[in-house]
Motif scaffolding. Structure first.
Motif, mmCIF file in Angstrom:
data_model
loop_
_atom_site.group_PDB
_atom_site.id
_atom_site.type_symbol
_atom_site.label_atom_id
_atom_site.label_comp_id
_atom_site.label_asym_id
_atom_site.label_seq_id
_atom_site.Cartn_x
_atom_site.Cartn_y
_atom_site.Cartn_z
ATOM 1 N N ARG A 58 -20.904 -4.668 -8.926
ATOM 2 C CA ARG A 58 -21.345 -6.055 -8.745
ATOM 3 C C ARG A 58 -20.650 -6.685 -7.537
ATOM 4 O O ARG A 58 -21.275 -7.362 -6.722
ATOM 5 C CB ARG A 58 -21.072 -6.863 -10.016
ATOM 6 N N ARG A 59 -19.336 -6.444 -7.394
ATOM 7 C CA ARG A 59 -18.598 -6.958 -6.232
ATOM 8 C C ARG A 59 -19.155 -6.399 -4.926
ATOM 9 O O ARG A 59 -19.294 -7.115 -3.929
ATOM 10 C CB ARG A 59 -17.115 -6.593 -6.344
ATOM 11 N N ARG A 64 -22.281 -7.167 0.102
ATOM 12 C CA ARG A 64 -23.354 -6.764 1.009
ATOM 13 C C ARG A 64 -24.345 -7.897 1.255
ATOM 14 O O ARG A 64 -24.748 -8.151 2.390
ATOM 15 C CB ARG A 64 -24.093 -5.556 0.438
ATOM 16 N N ILE A 65 -24.735 -8.580 0.176
ATOM 17 C CA ILE A 65 -25.689 -9.691 0.315
ATOM 18 C C ILE A 65 -25.078 -10.787 1.169
ATOM 19 O O ILE A 65 -25.720 -11.326 2.076
ATOM 20 C CB ILE A 65 -26.090 -10.237 -1.075
ATOM 21 N N ASN A 66 -23.838 -11.125 0.907
ATOM 22 C CA ASN A 66 -23.168 -12.205 1.628
ATOM 23 C C ASN A 66 -23.047 -11.876 3.116
ATOM 24 O O ASN A 66 -23.246 -12.741 3.975
ATOM 25 C CB ASN A 66 -21.791 -12.461 1.023
ATOM 26 N N ALA A 67 -22.740 -10.611 3.431
ATOM 27 C CA ALA A 67 -22.599 -10.218 4.844
ATOM 28 C C ALA A 67 -23.913 -10.392 5.595
ATOM 29 O O ALA A 67 -23.928 -10.914 6.719
ATOM 30 C CB ALA A 67 -22.130 -8.768 4.930
ATOM 31 N N LYS A 95 -28.498 -6.177 -7.530
ATOM 32 C CA LYS A 95 -28.660 -4.791 -7.092
ATOM 33 C C LYS A 95 -29.866 -4.673 -6.160
ATOM 34 O O LYS A 95 -29.780 -4.061 -5.083
ATOM 35 C CB LYS A 95 -28.851 -3.888 -8.314
ATOM 36 N N ILE A 96 -30.980 -5.261 -6.545
ATOM 37 C CA ILE A 96 -32.190 -5.197 -5.728
ATOM 38 C C ILE A 96 -31.982 -5.948 -4.417
ATOM 39 O O ILE A 96 -32.376 -5.476 -3.339
ATOM 40 C CB ILE A 96 -33.395 -5.773 -6.502
ATOM 41 N N LEU A 97 -31.356 -7.124 -4.480
ATOM 42 C CA LEU A 97 -31.085 -7.888 -3.256
ATOM 43 C C LEU A 97 -30.202 -7.104 -2.295
ATOM 44 O O LEU A 97 -30.410 -7.124 -1.083
ATOM 45 C CB LEU A 97 -30.432 -9.226 -3.600
ATOM 46 N N ILE A 102 -29.606 -3.868 2.732
ATOM 47 C CA ILE A 102 -29.234 -2.672 3.476
ATOM 48 C C ILE A 102 -30.449 -2.065 4.179
ATOM 49 O O ILE A 102 -30.407 -1.769 5.378
ATOM 50 C CB ILE A 102 -28.610 -1.620 2.536
ATOM 51 N N LEU A 103 -31.534 -1.896 3.443
ATOM 52 C CA LEU A 103 -32.677 -1.165 3.975
ATOM 53 C C LEU A 103 -33.550 -2.005 4.900
ATOM 54 O O LEU A 103 -34.122 -1.479 5.850
ATOM 55 C CB LEU A 103 -33.523 -0.615 2.821
ATOM 56 N N ASN A 104 -33.666 -3.315 4.611
ATOM 57 C CA ASN A 104 -34.580 -4.139 5.391
ATOM 58 C C ASN A 104 -34.017 -5.557 5.490
ATOM 59 O O ASN A 104 -34.343 -6.430 4.684
ATOM 60 C CB ASN A 104 -35.958 -4.139 4.723
ATOM 61 N N ARG A 105 -33.176 -5.777 6.487
ATOM 62 C CA ARG A 105 -32.514 -7.077 6.638
ATOM 63 C C ARG A 105 -33.513 -8.189 6.908
ATOM 64 O O ARG A 105 -33.332 -9.317 6.454
ATOM 65 C CB ARG A 105 -31.501 -7.029 7.765
#
Length: 128
Positions: A58-59, A64-67, A95-97, A102-105
């Protein structure tokens, strides 16, 4: 008097424990008492680490989302995105977000732009 052969139940139980500990090193795979102790220890560690693994993932997803979200601009952050997603009733889990990030910014930035339009940026920032 004839000799009475012992039953097989205890032997079957010990064999089952030996199979569990067959990959352990040294006495941990050979001596019955040590096998029992190591089995208990292994199962306790597995139970404990399942919870910590969930926390760690979760962390990682949140980071990743925040970056990716902060690349857009300093004023928009992960917490605002999640808040706006809930307000817009778009239920995507972290998880999906993170996978989208990663795959499609571009797709994640499109989602955040649509949410900002829908909810209203001034409302999400707190300027009313």
């Amino acid at each position: 008097m004839t000799r009475i052969r012992r039953g097989y139940i205890a032997r079957r139980r010990r064999t089952k424990m030996r199979l569990f500990a067959s990959s352990f090193r040294g006495a941990h795979s050979r001596l019955t008492r040590t096998i029992i102790q190591q089995k208990i220890r292994a199962l306790v560690s597995a139970h404990r680490d399942r919870g910590s693994q969930k926390r760690n993932f979760r962390r990682l997803w949140i980071t990743r989302i925040n970056a990716v979200i902060r690349e857009r601009g300093v004023s928009y952050s992960y917490s605002r995105l999640i808040h706006d997603l809930y307000k817009g009733r778009l239920l995507l889990n972290r998880k999906i977000l993170a996978q989208i990030a990663i795959l499609n910014r571009d797709c994640l930035s499109m989602i955040s732009n649509e949410i900002i339009k829908e909810v209203g940026y001034k409302e999400s920032v707190g300027i009313i």
